[in-house]
Design a protein around this motif. Structure first.
Motif, short mmCIF file in Angstrom:
data_model
loop_
_atom_site.label_atom_id
_atom_site.label_comp_id
_atom_site.label_asym_id
_atom_site.label_seq_id
_atom_site.Cartn_x
_atom_site.Cartn_y
_atom_site.Cartn_z
N GLU A 7 0.86 -1.19 0.00
CA GLU A 7 0.00 0.00 0.00
C GLU A 7 0.89 1.23 0.00
O GLU A 7 1.82 1.33 0.79
N ASP A 8 0.63 2.15 -0.90
CA ASP A 8 1.53 3.30 -1.01
C ASP A 8 1.19 4.42 -0.03
O ASP A 8 1.99 5.30 0.22
N GLU A 9 -0.01 4.39 0.52
CA GLU A 9 -0.42 5.41 1.48
C GLU A 9 0.02 4.95 2.87
O GLU A 9 -0.54 4.02 3.43
N GLU A 11 -0.14 6.06 5.94
CA GLU A 11 -1.12 6.09 7.04
C GLU A 11 -2.00 4.85 7.01
O GLU A 11 -2.30 4.24 8.03
N LEU A 12 -2.43 4.53 5.81
CA LEU A 12 -3.32 3.38 5.62
C LEU A 12 -2.57 2.09 5.93
O LEU A 12 -3.07 1.18 6.58
N ALA A 15 -2.27 1.75 9.66
CA ALA A 15 -3.56 1.41 10.28
C ALA A 15 -3.91 -0.06 10.04
O ALA A 15 -4.32 -0.78 10.95
N GLU A 16 -3.72 -0.50 8.80
CA GLU A 16 -4.04 -1.89 8.46
C GLU A 16 -3.14 -2.84 9.25
O GLU A 16 -3.59 -3.84 9.82
N TYR A 19 -3.96 -3.05 13.01
CA TYR A 19 -5.18 -3.82 13.25
C TYR A 19 -4.92 -5.31 13.07
O TYR A 19 -5.29 -6.13 13.91
N LYS A 22 -2.95 -6.87 15.79
CA LYS A 22 -3.79 -7.07 16.97
C LYS A 22 -4.65 -8.33 16.80
O LYS A 22 -4.95 -9.03 17.75
N LYS A 101 -11.60 0.81 -1.87
CA LYS A 101 -11.43 1.77 -0.78
C LYS A 101 -12.60 2.75 -0.80
O LYS A 101 -13.06 3.09 -1.89
N PRO A 102 -13.05 3.29 0.27
CA PRO A 102 -12.61 2.93 1.62
C PRO A 102 -13.37 1.70 2.12
O PRO A 102 -14.50 1.52 1.79
N PHE A 103 -12.68 0.90 2.89
CA PHE A 103 -13.33 -0.29 3.45
C PHE A 103 -13.19 -0.23 4.96
O PHE A 103 -12.42 0.58 5.49
N GLN A 104 -13.93 -1.09 5.65
CA GLN A 104 -13.79 -1.11 7.10
C GLN A 104 -12.93 -2.30 7.49
O GLN A 104 -12.91 -3.31 6.79
N LEU A 105 -12.24 -2.16 8.62
CA LEU A 105 -11.32 -3.21 9.04
C LEU A 105 -12.03 -4.52 9.30
O LEU A 105 -11.52 -5.59 8.99
N SER A 106 -13.26 -4.40 9.85
CA SER A 106 -14.01 -5.63 10.11
C SER A 106 -14.28 -6.37 8.80
O SER A 106 -14.25 -7.60 8.74
#
Lengths: 225, 410
Positions: A7-9, A11-12, A15-16, A19, A22, A101-106
């Motif tokens: 992923e080039d972003e 921040e994303l 975050a991914e 998560y 975890k 995108k955008p998607f949710q982590l769940s």
């Protein structure tokens, strides 16, 4: 389970990665085409999350590298373009799933789990949560040893809850998971309540407990009592 | 009007004007020539008759063309011409009369010579006849010649025109024209070729721009969404929880809006290939089945009446969006315990639903960002309309007892 996130972003990417770490996965990150190519050719992964629009190359090209060095890996394309062409090309090249995108982590989690199940990395097609068990091949649900019949949507919803246990799921996320982008219902999510009521009733009638909590009337969470 | 008919019509009027001018001028010129000729004849005849009288002393008299009488004195100095009408062989004829008084061998003679000339009426009739004959002949010839030429000269033009008609910006193929041997046509072909190449490259760059703009917007939205979702997992009080959810929903709304606008652009650009014959009744049945929970939760009563199937050659994804949006609309703007009725026949299908009365009409209900209620995006029906336009379908909104959308094939 080892996951490569391309992923080039940044921040994303972070975050991914946070998560998924975890959630118990081992995550590696690549923020460009060249780095991704190197990693794929050196290490082995179970899942590769592939953003196809990279600054230094088309992500679809990475499939060649995956085929050569990482045949076992399941590939989920993540694209900002909701473009059918890319989706068809990607799936033709052997991608396991396609998300926009955008998607949710769940949602990401449930897609990863589905790919893992399909690829049989877990070695089992039974998902169990206390007295509830789901057979992902036959889509059958068994509670306390009794087979209970669920509709397809009810099955999908329960599976989504169990895969994302202990996570707060918003009505919107649930609606999107069940209907994808197909339906523009704006603020009317009463049907989720109807679905959940049916599920609760069925579990209760088979002697199961109600594990789904309502949070401030706006979200739901499945967890231990 | 066809090019050829236009040319023929202009040609005809031009010919008509020229012929009228020519005929009027011709009338005067002819008249002048005929009279001049007659005058010359008469004066020549006079000289011959005078010679005759000198030689033989006989005075010829041939009524009505030669009348010579001896007179006592010269009363008129000069010879004169005049036109007279007099009966001749039972008809009124026009004569040119020449009269002169001459002195021959000491006697005076009154010489009156006459010659028939054209009657004016005859001249007009003659001219009119030749006028009509010439006009019809030249027009007829030009008509048949151009018609014949149309088959040869225009044939390449027509096939090139067909090529342009079948040209699609989103298609792979570029224009290939037949080389004609007519300079203007070839010039037109070159210009069109240049223009379409420019259009095509603009189209591609616009397409790329919309796609990358969407990419650029969706990625930061994804970052916000992911982080908010993580915040949501913490132990929040009701107030904060509500705020986070409201933010998530706003982000989703923005992203959906973006997606819808991109979808609309794609439909407008005809970027979806119509590759499948889709049965509208099957699609409705499938969707109604899929949406059963939605109907159930709003206690909606759905009825589907199929007279004959409505088949449509359309891109499957687009057909799906069309039916989805129509059904979502019927569910969303319905009240609890309401009904949805679907009728399908060979030429049209309609979807009707109960619902609150509103101010929207057929003229504005399909406009972008026009909303029946504040919860919706105001894009669903615009997308429906765009799809119908791109598929050559006609969509109408009718508000009677029920709110109905009627889709007909053109």
């Amino acid at each position: 389970m080892k996951i490569l996130i391309i992923e080039d972003e940044i921040e994303l990417l972070i975050a991914e990665s946070n998560y998924l770490t975890k959630e118990g996965y081992v995550c590696e990150m690549a923020e460009n085409f060249q780095k991704a190519g190197e990693k794929i050719s050196i290490y082995e992964y179970d899942i590769i999350l592939l953003d196809i629009t990279l600054p230094d190359g088309n992500g679809l090209e990475l499939f060649k590298t995956v085929k050569k060095y990482n045949v076992k890996a399941g590939v989920i394309i993540i694209s900002a373009k909701n473009s059918l062409d890319d989706k068809i090309i990607g799936l033709d090249l052997g991608a396991d799933d396609y998300m926009t995108k955008p998607f949710q982590l769940s949602e990401l989690n449930s897609r990863i789990k589905a790919v893992l199940r399909r690829r049989q990395f877990d070695g089992s097609n039974i998902i169990t949560f206390n007295e509830i068990s789901l057979n992902t091949d036959s889509k059958a649900i068994n509670i306390n040893g009794n087979d209970i019949s669920f509709t397809k949507k009810e099955y999908d919803l329960l599976l989504y809850f169990i895969v994302n246990k202990n996570r707060v799921l918003t009505k919107e996320a649930i609606a999107e998971h069940l209907w994808e982008d197909n339906i523009d219902l704006a603020d009317n999510f009463d049907f989720i309540y109807t679905h959940l009521n049916n599920i609760r009733k069925k579990i209760k009638s088979a002697g199961g407990k109600d594990y789904i909590k309502t949070i401030y009337g706006m979200g739901y969470k499945l967890g231990e009592l | 009007m066809k090019f050829l008919s236009k040319i023929n019509r202009n040609y005809f009027f031009l010919l008509l004007i020229i012929m009228i001018i020519v005929s009027v001028a011709g009338y005067f010129i002819l008249q002048f020539i005929i009279l001049d000729d007659a005058r010359e004849n008469l004066t020549q005849n006079e000289a011959l008759i005078i010679n005759q009288i000198i030689k033989t002393g006989e005075i010829p008299n041939i009524h009505p063309i030669v009348e010579i009488t001896r007179i006592n004195n010269k009363t008129v100095k000069e010879s004169s011409f005049k036109e007279i009408n007099m009966p001749y062989e039972g008809e009124e004829e026009t004569f040119l009369e020449y009269s002169n008084q001459v002195k021959i061998k000491d006697s005076f003679y009154q010489i009156t010579l006459r010659e028939t000339t054209f009657e004016k009426d005859n001249l007009v009739i003659l001219l009119a006849m030749s006028f009509i004959v010439l006009l019809t002949a030249s027009f007829g010839i030009s008509f048949f010649v151009s018609k014949k030429m149309n088959k040869t000269i225009w044939v390449d033009f027509e096939s090139n025109l067909e090529e342009i008609e079948n040209f699609s910006l989103s298609g792979e193929s570029s224009l290939s024209f037949i080389q004609t041997d007519i300079e203007e046509f070839d010039r037109l072909n070159t210009v069109i070729n240049k223009l379409t190449k420019k259009l095509k490259s603009d189209f591609v760059s616009l397409k790329e721009f919309t796609e990358s703009a969407s990419h650029e917007i969706q990625t930061p939205l994804a970052v916000v969404l992911l982080n908010l979702e993580e915040v949501l997992q913490q132990d929040l009080n009701k107030d904060t929880f509500e705020k986070v959810i409201a933010s998530i929903n706003a982000i989703k709304r923005l992203s959906n809006l973006n997606k819808s606008l991109i979808l609309m652009t794609k439909i407008e650009n005809n970027q979806f290939k119509a590759d499948n014959l889709v049965s509208i009744s099957d699609l409705f049945k499938h969707k109604i089945d899929e949406y059963s929970t939605l109907f159930e939760s709003k206690k909606l009563n759905t009825e589907i009446n199929i007279d004959q199937d409505f088949g449509l050659r359309i891109n499957e994804q687009i057909a799906d969006i069309l039916i989805n949006n129509l059904l979502s609309n019927a569910i969303k703007h319905n009240f609890e315990g309401g009904k949805i009725q679907i009728y399908i026949n060979k030429n049209e299908f309609r979807i009707c639903n109960t619902g609150e009365d509103h101010f929207l009409t057929n003229d504005n209900i399909f406009n972008r960002f026009v909303k029946g209620n504040p919860g919706s995006y105001g894009l669903g029906l615009s997308i429906v309309k765009k799809i119908c336009e791109s598929q050559n379908l006609n969509i109408q909104y009718e508000k009677k007892e029920l709110h109905c959308f009627i889709i007909k094939s053109n």
